[in-house]
Write an enzyme that holds these catalytic residues in place. Sequence first.
Site, PDB file in Angstrom:
ATOM      1  N   LYS A 232       0.827  -1.212   0.000  1.00  0.00           N
ATOM      2  CA  LYS A 232       0.000   0.000   0.000  1.00  0.00           C
ATOM      3  C   LYS A 232       0.862   1.262   0.000  1.00  0.00           C
ATOM      4  CE  LYS A 232      -3.370   2.920   0.526  1.00  0.00           C
ATOM      5  NZ  LYS A 232      -4.138   3.055   1.762  1.00  0.00           N
ATOM      6  N   ASP A 251      -6.503  -0.651   0.275  1.00  0.00           N
ATOM      7  CA  ASP A 251      -6.605  -1.073   1.658  1.00  0.00           C
ATOM      8  C   ASP A 251      -7.975  -1.706   1.846  1.00  0.00           C
ATOM      9  OD1 ASP A 251      -8.303   1.063   1.586  1.00  0.00           O
ATOM     10  OD2 ASP A 251      -7.224   2.271   3.059  1.00  0.00           O
TER      11      ASP A 251
END
Length: 369
Positions: A232, A251
């Site tokens: 991420k 996410d």
Amino acid sequence: MTSSSAQPWIDLDVPASELRLDPTLTCGQAFRWKATGSSEWTCALWDHVIDLRQTQSSVQYRVLGQLPAARANVEEALRDYFQLHIKFDALCDAWAQTDPDFEQLRKTHVGVRTLRQPVVETLLVFIASSNNNIKRITMLADKLCQHYGQSITTEKGPFHTFPTLQRLNEDPDIEGTLSQLGFGYRAKYYAKTVSMLCSSHKDPEEFLLGLRTAPLDTARTELLKLSGVGPKVADCVCLMALDKSDAVPVDTHIWQVAQRRYVGRVLDPKEGPEMLKLLSQDHRDRAVALARQLKASKAPTSKTYEAAQQLFIHLFGDFAGWAQGLLFSGDLGQEPKKKPKPTPSKRKSTQSLPPANERKMRLRSNVKE
């Protein structure tokens, strides 16, 4: 410490339909802009303290102060920072052909742009973003600048530049220093990443900037070698600093967007063909396969992370990362309708969603690596 007087306001001549400061600077991609007046935002960038002001028709800027060695052309730097050569309206036109809901999003969340930020700042700030929220990330970024950056005094108070990697590497106990400043377990990530970059590259910032011309997979692979950088964070840096407009940071929140907003529609016998009409047959088949993979998944994993990311890319193309950013800022706009609350005697213990303003505070920053 350096001080200097404010310069006159200069108009960037950019309409609100292309840039609105408030949502762009507060949606979880930049963390050092301070609200310093009515529709005014201030930050130390490129050795200058820059003031921005939203007007009815445009955005204006002025320089409040600068370091003696400051050499940047501030107007050019700001146009590059906001990527004003990319037309937001044109992107929305393209996205709306795939998802008509973007017609509404462009009206309710107009002018929300993806930034092109300094690469060292983006990397180090997003290392602090894991399992964190915007308020605390901002606090940590401020402490990093106040301790290691250079102070510039202005009529609005002092502002601090973001430190260079070399400056951080001069601290023989950076981990200890950052621990005292409240960075907790992240302190060791900073110490390892700064040491690795400075020991491996004569000019570590130049190395990172060179990733702007590398393919997305290459840039991501290099970033993942660094301590504290997971998928991420790597994708956030790629999108917001390394010119990878198709990088889609995923996410739990964005995984849920893919599930709620797109999986069912892609697989629907009537809506699916309309949504995928602009794709080649190979890409249609791939999008359907990705949607099926996500539908079969109960929770995000490394495999479904990649599936959600690829589904966004197949749907929205080269600027999939920008599309994701607008969905974030719009808080999706597709929250499920809540069922009527049960009477107290029948109510079961549940964990409710946080208020919308709290969800918005998480945005791109609430990540779990």
